[in-house]
Design a protein around this motif. Sequence first.
Motif, PDB file in Angstrom:
ATOM      1  N   MET A  55     -30.991   9.610  45.969  1.00  0.00           N
ATOM      2  CA  MET A  55     -30.368  10.488  46.959  1.00  0.00           C
ATOM      3  C   MET A  55     -30.904  10.113  48.348  1.00  0.00           C
ATOM      4  O   MET A  55     -31.867  10.702  48.853  1.00  0.00           O
ATOM      5  N   PRO A  56     -30.303   9.112  48.992  1.00  0.00           N
ATOM      6  CA  PRO A  56     -30.799   8.598  50.274  1.00  0.00           C
ATOM      7  C   PRO A  56     -30.395   9.495  51.445  1.00  0.00           C
ATOM      8  O   PRO A  56     -29.520   9.167  52.242  1.00  0.00           O
ATOM      9  N   PHE A  57     -31.057  10.630  51.571  1.00  0.00           N
ATOM     10  CA  PHE A  57     -30.702  11.626  52.579  1.00  0.00           C
ATOM     11  C   PHE A  57     -31.968  12.180  53.196  1.00  0.00           C
ATOM     12  O   PHE A  57     -32.885  12.613  52.481  1.00  0.00           O
ATOM     13  N   ASP A  58     -32.036  12.199  54.530  1.00  0.00           N
ATOM     14  CA  ASP A  58     -33.211  12.756  55.213  1.00  0.00           C
ATOM     15  C   ASP A  58     -32.843  13.230  56.621  1.00  0.00           C
ATOM     16  O   ASP A  58     -33.516  12.906  57.590  1.00  0.00           O
ATOM     17  N   ALA A  59     -31.820  14.045  56.709  1.00  0.00           N
ATOM     18  CA  ALA A  59     -31.311  14.456  58.014  1.00  0.00           C
ATOM     19  C   ALA A  59     -32.279  15.314  58.807  1.00  0.00           C
ATOM     20  O   ALA A  59     -32.304  15.258  60.034  1.00  0.00           O
ATOM     21  N   THR A  60     -33.096  16.134  58.136  1.00  0.00           N
ATOM     22  CA  THR A  60     -33.878  17.148  58.855  1.00  0.00           C
ATOM     23  C   THR A  60     -35.363  16.833  58.986  1.00  0.00           C
ATOM     24  O   THR A  60     -36.121  17.688  59.450  1.00  0.00           O
ATOM     25  N   CYS A 109     -25.665  10.867  55.645  1.00  0.00           N
ATOM     26  CA  CYS A 109     -27.036  11.070  56.118  1.00  0.00           C
ATOM     27  C   CYS A 109     -27.178  10.623  57.569  1.00  0.00           C
ATOM     28  O   CYS A 109     -27.747  11.335  58.396  1.00  0.00           O
ATOM     29  N   ARG A 110     -26.673   9.437  57.880  1.00  0.00           N
ATOM     30  CA  ARG A 110     -26.810   8.913  59.240  1.00  0.00           C
ATOM     31  C   ARG A 110     -26.107   9.802  60.249  1.00  0.00           C
ATOM     32  O   ARG A 110     -26.622  10.058  61.351  1.00  0.00           O
ATOM     33  N   LYS A 111     -24.934  10.292  59.896  1.00  0.00           N
ATOM     34  CA  LYS A 111     -24.191  11.169  60.798  1.00  0.00           C
ATOM     35  C   LYS A 111     -24.918  12.493  60.996  1.00  0.00           C
ATOM     36  O   LYS A 111     -25.069  12.978  62.120  1.00  0.00           O
ATOM     37  N   MET A 115     -26.908  14.110  64.521  1.00  0.00           N
ATOM     38  CA  MET A 115     -26.697  15.457  65.053  1.00  0.00           C
ATOM     39  C   MET A 115     -27.987  16.263  65.051  1.00  0.00           C
ATOM     40  O   MET A 115     -28.313  16.946  66.026  1.00  0.00           O
ATOM     41  N   ALA A 116     -28.738  16.188  63.952  1.00  0.00           N
ATOM     42  CA  ALA A 116     -29.951  16.997  63.810  1.00  0.00           C
ATOM     43  C   ALA A 116     -31.015  16.627  64.831  1.00  0.00           C
ATOM     44  O   ALA A 116     -31.806  17.486  65.243  1.00  0.00           O
ATOM     45  N   GLU A 117     -31.042  15.375  65.247  1.00  0.00           N
ATOM     46  CA  GLU A 117     -32.086  14.931  66.172  1.00  0.00           C
ATOM     47  C   GLU A 117     -32.068  15.705  67.485  1.00  0.00           C
ATOM     48  O   GLU A 117     -33.109  15.900  68.106  1.00  0.00           O
ATOM     49  N   THR A 118     -30.891  16.157  67.916  1.00  0.00           N
ATOM     50  CA  THR A 118     -30.828  16.927  69.164  1.00  0.00           C
ATOM     51  C   THR A 118     -31.529  18.272  69.012  1.00  0.00           C
ATOM     52  O   THR A 118     -32.107  18.790  69.968  1.00  0.00           O
ATOM     53  N   ILE A 119     -31.484  18.827  67.791  1.00  0.00           N
ATOM     54  CA  ILE A 119     -32.186  20.084  67.514  1.00  0.00           C
ATOM     55  C   ILE A 119     -33.679  19.839  67.338  1.00  0.00           C
ATOM     56  O   ILE A 119     -34.520  20.561  67.883  1.00  0.00           O
ATOM     57  N   ILE A 120     -34.013  18.810  66.575  1.00  0.00           N
ATOM     58  CA  ILE A 120     -35.414  18.500  66.274  1.00  0.00           C
ATOM     59  C   ILE A 120     -36.188  18.179  67.548  1.00  0.00           C
ATOM     60  O   ILE A 120     -37.348  18.590  67.713  1.00  0.00           O
ATOM     61  N   ALA A 121     -35.543  17.456  68.468  1.00  0.00           N
ATOM     62  CA  ALA A 121     -36.220  17.022  69.691  1.00  0.00           C
ATOM     63  C   ALA A 121     -36.706  18.188  70.543  1.00  0.00           C
ATOM     64  O   ALA A 121     -37.701  18.072  71.269  1.00  0.00           O
ATOM     65  N   LYS A 122     -36.012  19.315  70.458  1.00  0.00           N
ATOM     66  CA  LYS A 122     -36.424  20.465  71.272  1.00  0.00           C
ATOM     67  C   LYS A 122     -37.125  21.545  70.458  1.00  0.00           C
ATOM     68  O   LYS A 122     -37.330  22.660  70.932  1.00  0.00           O
ATOM     69  N   ASP A 131     -25.457  24.212  69.510  1.00  0.00           N
ATOM     70  CA  ASP A 131     -26.477  24.204  68.454  1.00  0.00           C
ATOM     71  C   ASP A 131     -25.945  24.849  67.173  1.00  0.00           C
ATOM     72  O   ASP A 131     -26.220  24.380  66.063  1.00  0.00           O
ATOM     73  N   LYS A 132     -25.175  25.893  67.309  1.00  0.00           N
ATOM     74  CA  LYS A 132     -24.610  26.553  66.126  1.00  0.00           C
ATOM     75  C   LYS A 132     -23.652  25.627  65.385  1.00  0.00           C
ATOM     76  O   LYS A 132     -23.636  25.599  64.147  1.00  0.00           O
ATOM     77  N   ARG A 133     -22.885  24.836  66.135  1.00  0.00           N
ATOM     78  CA  ARG A 133     -21.970  23.889  65.496  1.00  0.00           C
ATOM     79  C   ARG A 133     -22.747  22.791  64.775  1.00  0.00           C
ATOM     80  O   ARG A 133     -22.383  22.370  63.668  1.00  0.00           O
ATOM     81  N   ILE A 134     -23.843  22.333  65.405  1.00  0.00           N
ATOM     82  CA  ILE A 134     -24.669  21.291  64.785  1.00  0.00           C
ATOM     83  C   ILE A 134     -25.311  21.812  63.502  1.00  0.00           C
ATOM     84  O   ILE A 134     -25.285  21.145  62.463  1.00  0.00           O
ATOM     85  N   ILE A 135     -25.899  23.001  63.575  1.00  0.00           N
ATOM     86  CA  ILE A 135     -26.535  23.591  62.397  1.00  0.00           C
ATOM     87  C   ILE A 135     -25.521  23.739  61.265  1.00  0.00           C
ATOM     88  O   ILE A 135     -25.809  23.409  60.101  1.00  0.00           O
ATOM     89  N   LYS A 136     -24.319  24.204  61.582  1.00  0.00           N
ATOM     90  CA  LYS A 136     -23.282  24.374  60.568  1.00  0.00           C
ATOM     91  C   LYS A 136     -22.933  23.045  59.907  1.00  0.00           C
ATOM     92  O   LYS A 136     -22.807  22.955  58.681  1.00  0.00           O
ATOM     93  N   ALA A 137     -22.817  21.979  60.712  1.00  0.00           N
ATOM     94  CA  ALA A 137     -22.452  20.661  60.174  1.00  0.00           C
ATOM     95  C   ALA A 137     -23.569  20.079  59.318  1.00  0.00           C
ATOM     96  O   ALA A 137     -23.317  19.514  58.239  1.00  0.00           O
ATOM     97  N   VAL A 138     -24.821  20.202  59.770  1.00  0.00           N
ATOM     98  CA  VAL A 138     -25.951  19.661  59.012  1.00  0.00           C
ATOM     99  C   VAL A 138     -26.140  20.454  57.723  1.00  0.00           C
ATOM    100  O   VAL A 138     -26.416  19.887  56.655  1.00  0.00           O
TER     101      VAL A 138
END
Length: 367
Positions: A55-60, A109-111, A115-122, A131-138
């Motif tokens: 399961m090659p996934f590590d978005a968060t 995962c890459r997509k 998206m998640a990086e914008t949340i993680i960075a802050k 941010d709500k749209r990003i959270i929903k997509a992730v």
Amino acid sequence: MGVSLGGWRRGYWNGDEARYPRGMKFDPSAAAVADSGIFGLPNSFEDSAIVIVPMPFDATTSYGNGAHRGPGAVLEASKQVDLFDHHFGRVYEQGIFMDDAPKGMLAMCRKARKMAETIIAKGGATESALDKRIIKAVNAAGDRVNAEAYAFFRAALECGKTPALLGGDHSTPFGAIKACAEFASGLDAKGGLGILHFDAHMDLRDAFEGFAWSHASIMHNVLERVPQVSTLVQVGIRDYSEDEVSVATRHKDRTHVHYGPDLNHAALEGEKWSATCGRILKPLPKNVYISFDIDALEPHLCPHTGTPVAGGLSFDHAALLLAALAKSGRNIVGFDLVEVCPGGSTEIDANIGARVLYKLCGAAGAV
């Protein structure tokens, strides 16, 4: 007769004789054949007791990223693992098969990661519409990971196999744990499923940084969403928040935490590791799932994992605990290995990860 995996497209050994010619005799002492399967084995799903889904996934992942490359790196490193194990002997004889990753998982995962990086960075999500749209997509990507893992594990369990998941980050096994918990409840409704959780972290954060399926929230989600999990035993914990301790306290009837510093103190005071193992395993019911985050180990064994922490279990201590679990007569329903993150020139992370995976296979097949 073929085995239905609920839509899963099986990989290496699905009728492809060129991968390992039928006329060639398998030699466990020889070098792995080119394009062979996990550990260089010539197994299909049908003739394997243990079946693995990558399961090659590590978005968060909130610090170091790259665990999505773990399954491929472990697969390659596994072909250098000698197959006669010190604790479990001829582990390979039970048959071990690793499937292909779910179709489109790496691209998703890459997509999601981008998206998640914008949340993680802050440092976490705000109440902004973006941010709500990003959270929903992730979160939706995490939902799919859960569904894929659940489907594979349910199908494998129904076929009498021991399923395993190779991550990816520690968010990835939720669906696997849910499937195993439901299965174990059918075997023993009162005892349910126990989890033996190797980790440097408690992973008891509620939607860390806003992500429902955060890598730091896996065990919080299990405790809150999978009632068939009767017992959570955590080993090697040494990096955690006060809120996580509060969660463990709130679930004190289900949660048993063995902190790394306390394990070391007990050793310094003269407690034998065999006695420590007995103490760790005592609360577990008959049916057990093993969740092994590689950062449970000493950081020199996994230097590129996303969140390495000083201290940790030695490889031998972890192996002896797995051997003790196998000797206890408990039934290992399923397991995972997560957070292996390859890097550098020596590939020590993948090398150690492959050997931990073989130990897990040995423990699962020893009962």
